[in-house]
Structures are given as C-alpha cells and as structure tokens.
Design a protein around this motif. Structure first.
Motif, PDB file in Angstrom:
ATOM      1  N   ALA A 117       0.865  -1.185   0.000  1.00  0.00           N
ATOM      2  CA  ALA A 117       0.000   0.000   0.000  1.00  0.00           C
ATOM      3  C   ALA A 117       0.897   1.229   0.000  1.00  0.00           C
ATOM      4  O   ALA A 117       1.755   1.391   0.871  1.00  0.00           O
ATOM      5  CB  ALA A 117      -0.900  -0.004   1.225  1.00  0.00           C
ATOM      6  N   CYS A 118       0.715   2.090  -0.980  1.00  0.00           N
ATOM      7  CA  CYS A 118       1.540   3.283  -1.142  1.00  0.00           C
ATOM      8  C   CYS A 118       0.745   4.516  -0.729  1.00  0.00           C
ATOM      9  O   CYS A 118      -0.456   4.606  -0.988  1.00  0.00           O
ATOM     10  CB  CYS A 118       1.972   3.434  -2.598  1.00  0.00           C
ATOM     11  N   VAL A 119       1.436   5.465  -0.094  1.00  0.00           N
ATOM     12  CA  VAL A 119       0.809   6.733   0.305  1.00  0.00           C
ATOM     13  C   VAL A 119       1.716   7.872  -0.129  1.00  0.00           C
ATOM     14  O   VAL A 119       2.847   7.986   0.340  1.00  0.00           O
ATOM     15  CB  VAL A 119       0.579   6.812   1.826  1.00  0.00           C
ATOM     16  N   ASN A 120       1.206   8.702  -1.040  1.00  0.00           N
ATOM     17  CA  ASN A 120       1.922   9.889  -1.496  1.00  0.00           C
ATOM     18  C   ASN A 120       1.353  11.078  -0.733  1.00  0.00           C
ATOM     19  O   ASN A 120       0.248  11.548  -1.024  1.00  0.00           O
ATOM     20  CB  ASN A 120       1.736  10.060  -3.010  1.00  0.00           C
ATOM     21  N   LEU A 121       2.100  11.558   0.263  1.00  0.00           N
ATOM     22  CA  LEU A 121       1.620  12.659   1.094  1.00  0.00           C
ATOM     23  C   LEU A 121       1.495  13.958   0.303  1.00  0.00           C
ATOM     24  O   LEU A 121       0.596  14.760   0.561  1.00  0.00           O
ATOM     25  CB  LEU A 121       2.556  12.868   2.283  1.00  0.00           C
ATOM     26  N   THR A 122       2.388  14.185  -0.635  1.00  0.00           N
ATOM     27  CA  THR A 122       2.384  15.424  -1.402  1.00  0.00           C
ATOM     28  C   THR A 122       1.085  15.585  -2.178  1.00  0.00           C
ATOM     29  O   THR A 122       0.500  16.671  -2.220  1.00  0.00           O
ATOM     30  CB  THR A 122       3.579  15.469  -2.363  1.00  0.00           C
ATOM     31  N   LEU A 123       0.620  14.501  -2.786  1.00  0.00           N
ATOM     32  CA  LEU A 123      -0.604  14.535  -3.577  1.00  0.00           C
ATOM     33  C   LEU A 123      -1.816  14.025  -2.814  1.00  0.00           C
ATOM     34  O   LEU A 123      -2.926  14.019  -3.355  1.00  0.00           O
ATOM     35  CB  LEU A 123      -0.420  13.718  -4.859  1.00  0.00           C
ATOM     36  N   GLN A 124      -1.606  13.580  -1.567  1.00  0.00           N
ATOM     37  CA  GLN A 124      -2.713  13.050  -0.766  1.00  0.00           C
ATOM     38  C   GLN A 124      -3.465  11.943  -1.525  1.00  0.00           C
ATOM     39  O   GLN A 124      -4.691  11.942  -1.631  1.00  0.00           O
ATOM     40  CB  GLN A 124      -3.655  14.176  -0.360  1.00  0.00           C
ATOM     41  N   LEU A 125      -2.668  11.000  -2.039  1.00  0.00           N
ATOM     42  CA  LEU A 125      -3.195   9.853  -2.758  1.00  0.00           C
ATOM     43  C   LEU A 125      -2.640   8.561  -2.171  1.00  0.00           C
ATOM     44  O   LEU A 125      -1.520   8.527  -1.670  1.00  0.00           O
ATOM     45  CB  LEU A 125      -2.814   9.912  -4.241  1.00  0.00           C
ATOM     46  N   ARG A 217      -3.420  -7.583   4.411  1.00  0.00           N
ATOM     47  CA  ARG A 217      -3.340  -8.513   5.537  1.00  0.00           C
ATOM     48  C   ARG A 217      -2.219  -8.081   6.469  1.00  0.00           C
ATOM     49  O   ARG A 217      -1.342  -7.293   6.089  1.00  0.00           O
ATOM     50  CB  ARG A 217      -3.047  -9.946   5.042  1.00  0.00           C
ATOM     51  N   ASN A 218      -2.209  -8.608   7.677  1.00  0.00           N
ATOM     52  CA  ASN A 218      -1.079  -8.383   8.577  1.00  0.00           C
ATOM     53  C   ASN A 218       0.208  -8.822   7.892  1.00  0.00           C
ATOM     54  O   ASN A 218       0.262  -9.882   7.265  1.00  0.00           O
ATOM     55  CB  ASN A 218      -1.254  -9.172   9.874  1.00  0.00           C
ATOM     56  N   GLY A 219       1.240  -8.005   8.013  1.00  0.00           N
ATOM     57  CA  GLY A 219       2.526  -8.310   7.399  1.00  0.00           C
ATOM     58  C   GLY A 219       2.715  -7.675   6.042  1.00  0.00           C
ATOM     59  O   GLY A 219       3.848  -7.643   5.535  1.00  0.00           O
ATOM     60  N   ASP A 220       1.636  -7.165   5.439  1.00  0.00           N
ATOM     61  CA  ASP A 220       1.790  -6.508   4.138  1.00  0.00           C
ATOM     62  C   ASP A 220       2.538  -5.182   4.299  1.00  0.00           C
ATOM     63  O   ASP A 220       2.441  -4.509   5.325  1.00  0.00           O
ATOM     64  CB  ASP A 220       0.429  -6.247   3.500  1.00  0.00           C
ATOM     65  N   ASP A 221       3.242  -4.824   3.257  1.00  0.00           N
ATOM     66  CA  ASP A 221       4.069  -3.618   3.288  1.00  0.00           C
ATOM     67  C   ASP A 221       3.247  -2.354   3.042  1.00  0.00           C
ATOM     68  O   ASP A 221       2.242  -2.366   2.318  1.00  0.00           O
ATOM     69  CB  ASP A 221       5.173  -3.706   2.227  1.00  0.00           C
ATOM     70  N   VAL A 222       3.728  -1.272   3.665  1.00  0.00           N
ATOM     71  CA  VAL A 222       3.181   0.066   3.460  1.00  0.00           C
ATOM     72  C   VAL A 222       4.365   0.995   3.241  1.00  0.00           C
ATOM     73  O   VAL A 222       5.379   0.884   3.934  1.00  0.00           O
ATOM     74  CB  VAL A 222       2.367   0.541   4.687  1.00  0.00           C
ATOM     75  N   PHE A 223       4.243   1.888   2.281  1.00  0.00           N
ATOM     76  CA  PHE A 223       5.314   2.853   2.042  1.00  0.00           C
ATOM     77  C   PHE A 223       4.706   4.242   1.958  1.00  0.00           C
ATOM     78  O   PHE A 223       3.826   4.502   1.140  1.00  0.00           O
ATOM     79  CB  PHE A 223       6.079   2.530   0.755  1.00  0.00           C
ATOM     80  N   VAL A 224       5.198   5.134   2.829  1.00  0.00           N
ATOM     81  CA  VAL A 224       4.705   6.509   2.907  1.00  0.00           C
ATOM     82  C   VAL A 224       5.823   7.459   2.522  1.00  0.00           C
ATOM     83  O   VAL A 224       6.926   7.369   3.052  1.00  0.00           O
ATOM     84  CB  VAL A 224       4.202   6.830   4.333  1.00  0.00           C
ATOM     85  N   TYR A 225       5.536   8.385   1.596  1.00  0.00           N
ATOM     86  CA  TYR A 225       6.584   9.314   1.167  1.00  0.00           C
ATOM     87  C   TYR A 225       5.979  10.671   0.809  1.00  0.00           C
ATOM     88  O   TYR A 225       4.766  10.826   0.679  1.00  0.00           O
ATOM     89  CB  TYR A 225       7.359   8.737  -0.020  1.00  0.00           C
TER      90      TYR A 225
END
Length: 231
Positions: A117-125, A217-225
């Motif tokens: 799951a990716c989170v782009n803080l700059t674009l709030q997406l 699921r538990n253990g899945d990756d998340v990347f926030v930038y």
C-alpha cells in the motif's frame, strides 16, 4: 499470496477523485455564513475551477458557488472568499486528477515487495500495487496535519481491527489497519479534502477503507513518502 490476493486489477478509483469542475449553483444552506462581496486573491482560478465566467470579479453567484464548495469540504470560514485555503484544495484536486491511473509514474513506491500500500503525502493519494501492477486506486486520502504528520518510510501492517475506537480521541476508526504506532488506514465521515488533516492516520472514505481491508493482511508492506501541503 493466495488466489484471492491474485485476482487481477480491480476497477480504478481515479474517476471518483474529484467532483465535476462545473458545479451547479444552488442557494446556500440556511446555516451558511453571509456571502462576501470581496474578490479574493485566487478569484480567477476559483472561477475557472467552478465553471464560472472568469473575470476576476466577485458576483453573488460566484460567492454562492464558492460557498457551496467550502461547505461540501468543511472549509471555514464559508463566506465564499476565494482565498488560499479554498484554492489550495481545488489545486490539489486538479493535481490528483492529472495523475490518472499511473500513481507510481515516478517510481518512488517500491515495486520489489509484492503487495504494498503506497501513500503519497504530497498529492494526498494512496493506492495498492503488486510489484509494478496497480491493484486498486489511486484514491484521495486525508493524512496528518501540521504537528501530527503521518510518518514517512517503509512500514508493515501489524494489527487490524474492523470496529476500532480511538483510546486517545474516543472516536470511531472503522476498518483500522495499523502500520506505525497509532497511525492506521481507516474510514472517516468527512470529505477527504477537509482541512487541516488528521491526527496522523490515513483517512479514507468508507468504500475505499473497506476495499483496503479486503485486499491487505497483517505483514503486508506500506510505504509513505512525500510531504503534505501545509506541514
């Protein structure tokens, strides 16, 4: 990751990112503040976004259209003034829409981790991808405000609670998926463009939070930038 996890791409959520730029002008709600007669510093930009005649002059219909937008997204004061907060929300919507179905075009979210799951803080997406394959999204999110920023970096989902209630703020956090201390994906009953932002969590609509719940699921990756505007 199992047959359910490999079902192929779900429908993209790009078309739900923004409301139509041509906004129907209706009477302001009875509880709304009185309209200002003053043109704001972003008058022309706001007029263009709302599909109004672009003349840089404040009219009653300009004000009511702007006020309706402010009420929809919780922007205060809702006096129809074309100021920096209102234009900032509109400008972000334009940038989100421009992303289309290629949210990771810049390659900043890792493609070597499988489901993430990716989170782009700059674009709030936010979106979910499997390697380089887009699985769901991109969808608008509401992240941490100034002083409560959503922390960046590589993380993993470590706890999920579908009916969670915050022990700090005593508010419901449905479909919570925690990935960094008290920060989690969860649904809220607010506009995703409601300023100034969350207390650190990645807020989502109920529809998107439910989909994230079904895909992660538990253990899945998340990347926030990136960096949220105003923080």
């Amino acid at each position: 990751m199992g047959d359910i996890r490999r079902r192929g791409a779900v429908a993209l959520g790009v078309t739900a990112l923004v409301t139509p730029l041509t906004l129907a002008v209706t009477a302001a709600p009875a509880q709304a503040a009185s309209c200002t007669t003053q043109a704001g510093p972003y008058q022309r930009q706001v007029e263009g976004f709302l599909g109004r005649p672009v003349d840089g002059k404040q009219s009653t219909t300009d004000c009511r259209a702007t006020q309706a937008f402010q009420d929809r997204h919780g922007i205060t004061p809702d006096i129809g003034y074309a100021g920096p907060v209102t234009w900032g929300v509109m400008n972000l919507m334009n940038k989100q829409k421009a992303v289309g179905n290629k949210p990771n075009k810049d390659g900043k979210c890792p493609v070597n981790k499988g489901r993430i799951a990716c989170v782009n803080l700059t674009l709030q997406l936010s979106w979910i991808q499997d390697g380089g394959k887009l699985v769901y999204g991109p969808v608008p999110v509401r992240t941490g405000r100034n002083g409560y920023e959503t922390r960046t970096g590589s993380k993993k989902i470590y706890w999920r609670h579908i009916d969670h209630v915050s022990t700090v703020y005593d508010v419901p956090m449905p479909y919570s998926q925690f990935f960094d201390g008290g920060q989690a994906f969860h649904s809220v009953g607010l506009s995703m463009w409601n300023p100034p932002g969350s207390h650190g969590c990645v807020n989502m609509t109920t529809k998107d939070a439910k989909k994230y719940w079904s895909l992660l699921r538990n253990g899945d990756d998340v990347f926030v930038y990136g960096r949220k505007p105003g923080t």
